[in-house]
Design an enzyme around this catalytic site. Sequence first.
Site, PDB file in Angstrom:
ATOM      1  N   ASP A 159      16.333  32.638 -10.016  1.00  0.00           N
ATOM      2  CA  ASP A 159      17.637  32.301  -9.451  1.00  0.00           C
ATOM      3  C   ASP A 159      17.447  31.424  -8.225  1.00  0.00           C
ATOM      4  OD1 ASP A 159      18.688  33.972 -11.349  1.00  0.00           O
ATOM      5  OD2 ASP A 159      19.058  35.650  -9.985  1.00  0.00           O
ATOM      6  N   ILE A 160      18.170  30.321  -8.152  1.00  0.00           N
ATOM      7  CA  ILE A 160      17.964  29.366  -7.061  1.00  0.00           C
ATOM      8  C   ILE A 160      18.288  29.987  -5.706  1.00  0.00           C
ATOM      9  CG2 ILE A 160      20.296  28.356  -7.252  1.00  0.00           C
ATOM     10  CD1 ILE A 160      18.931  25.633  -6.608  1.00  0.00           C
ATOM     11  N   LYS A 200       7.242  39.259 -24.713  1.00  0.00           N
ATOM     12  CA  LYS A 200       7.328  37.849 -24.309  1.00  0.00           C
ATOM     13  C   LYS A 200       8.265  37.630 -23.125  1.00  0.00           C
ATOM     14  CE  LYS A 200       5.396  35.198 -26.393  1.00  0.00           C
ATOM     15  NZ  LYS A 200       4.002  34.721 -26.253  1.00  0.00           N
ATOM     16  N   LYS A 234      -0.664  45.089 -23.997  1.00  0.00           N
ATOM     17  CA  LYS A 234      -0.355  43.677 -24.171  1.00  0.00           C
ATOM     18  C   LYS A 234       0.222  43.077 -22.895  1.00  0.00           C
ATOM     19  CE  LYS A 234       1.773  40.535 -27.511  1.00  0.00           C
ATOM     20  NZ  LYS A 234       2.574  40.450 -28.759  1.00  0.00           N
ATOM     21  N   CYS A 391      41.828  57.884   0.713  1.00  0.00           N
ATOM     22  CA  CYS A 391      42.228  56.624   1.346  1.00  0.00           C
ATOM     23  C   CYS A 391      43.590  56.178   0.830  1.00  0.00           C
ATOM     24  CB  CYS A 391      41.157  55.557   1.135  1.00  0.00           C
ATOM     25  SG  CYS A 391      41.318  54.154   2.279  1.00  0.00           S
ATOM     26  N   HIS A 515      36.790  58.345   3.411  1.00  0.00           N
ATOM     27  CA  HIS A 515      36.109  58.392   2.115  1.00  0.00           C
ATOM     28  C   HIS A 515      34.973  59.417   2.173  1.00  0.00           C
ATOM     29  CE1 HIS A 515      37.837  54.750   0.162  1.00  0.00           C
ATOM     30  NE2 HIS A 515      38.025  54.359   1.413  1.00  0.00           N
ATOM     31  N   GLU A 517      33.381  60.720  -0.133  1.00  0.00           N
ATOM     32  CA  GLU A 517      32.379  60.491  -1.187  1.00  0.00           C
ATOM     33  C   GLU A 517      31.171  59.725  -0.691  1.00  0.00           C
ATOM     34  OE1 GLU A 517      35.471  57.084  -1.775  1.00  0.00           O
ATOM     35  OE2 GLU A 517      35.415  59.160  -1.059  1.00  0.00           O
TER      36      GLU A 517
END
Length: 559
Positions: A159-160, A200, A234, A391, A515, A517
Amino acid sequence: MPTEPDTGYDPSLGRKFIFVTGGVMSGLGKGITAASTGRLLANAGFDVTAVKIDPYLNVDAGTMNPFEHGEVYVLKDGGEVDLDLGNYERFLGVDMTSDHNVTTGKVYQQVIESERAGDYLGKTVQIIPHITDDIKRRVREAAQGHDICIVEVGGTVGDIEGMPFLEALRQFAQEEDDDDLLFTHVTLVPDSKNGEQKTKPTQHSVKELRSIGLHPDVIVGRNERRLEPETKEKIALFCDLPTEAVFSNPDVEDIYHVPLMVEEEELDEYVLDRLDLADEAAARDARDSRWRDLVTRDRTASVDVALVGKYGLEDAYMSIHEALKHAGIARGVEVNPLYVDADGMGTTHRERLESAAGVIVPGGFGSRGTEGKIEAIRYAREEGVPFLGLCLGFQLAVVEHARNLVGLDGANSTELDGDTPHPVIDILPEQKELDDMGGTMRLGAHETQIVEGTLAHDIYDATSCVERHRHRYEVNPAYIDRLESEGLAFSGSAGPRMELLEREDHPFFLGTQFHPEFRSRPDRPSPPFVGFLDAVLDNAGVEAEAVEEREDESEGVTA
């Protein structure tokens, strides 16, 4: 006179580093693999922390779409980060800060601000060395005071946007001793139509990695099943690794079993040996088995809970799913969240809502789906079904109460209806003059004072709690006296801010502006979720075990 930033390495900042990269495709589970490795190293007695590198240009994850990236996880210091940080906190049992999340946006912002301030003494500011130096600085500072720092690089090799980070890791490898760092590469090992495991894609991914100067010390192959011995051989042959450095990470039913799976592969033993920590691990006490005991605990029953949301993606509510799982571990039951689409509360969704033994209305932003959530809240209130509002769910419980019980026709939140005649939920006063959407909410850990003798007090067994917030809107103080009628009570507050609500005329009806959680852990379940599950089990007629009480020292709260 401005001076160039010091990028020299202080050995006291960190001892060992494990860099985790991914290849072939995204979403393979690099984060879970990295977190599981960290859990095993923590079991061996080492102090482990983690850093998540996200190559996107956003400074943080605060404005990112849940449909694309899943939930925005909030740290104790208010950092809005990728959901992988939540996995690191849950697996490692630590509280992290925004310094543990490095993004392209953060790095470039810092370097550009330093350039504008004249800190580079007129030099041409470039990717190398200035951007890469800042990346290395951030990683080393996050590792300070810990034995081992695990660094996950988001995205895939090639990824660039990830290239500056991989170049920084290449430089890192040149600056450290070989036994102080280890490179782990997680790849897909797909099955062909005849069931053969194909190597591969892994070969090509490693070739891409090596082309930029990085050589993996460990390869973890992802497949539905374990890698066959010949598959490992492999991969080792074509990727220039010993066979014992190739590991399987097959699919499991529960992500908390991944550490057990890679432990069976002896990944931790190989890592400890490669980092020259095997002798030190042997000199410490026996391996901590509490994680295994916890996550393999028998579940004697199961219950269904309706999760009424508008993002049809499990990752958008990951922390809620995990908090329910943690409460289930504590009670020895399986909790099955049933997703209910709030944006289309038709017959099918109503049937699913009615088939559940409890209702959760989670957070969210925007008006879409809110009327469906209000309908679900009304159903839970009228039918005496255990309810937990988080929330926005807390705010909509206020709206539902104001409309249907107090008689305030058209009551709403100004976020959802700017022309509402009764703004029972309104924007925070300090936010009204701000136009920038990034980082302008009430974020991070804040203390709430709890009224004694209330449901909230029973749940927390304390007169205060510290939980994490992510919101702009609050209960409008002008309406509190009218709202606290017809069975509704605000049982927790922070000054003029109402943080907890409950109903006196209901078996279990709790709303939290925060929150809870985000602070739930497998060995330390969130009190509101445990209390909710207890009510759900009672509603379903299921007998459960008592949760083990434990003291929670993080963020200054006893739960």
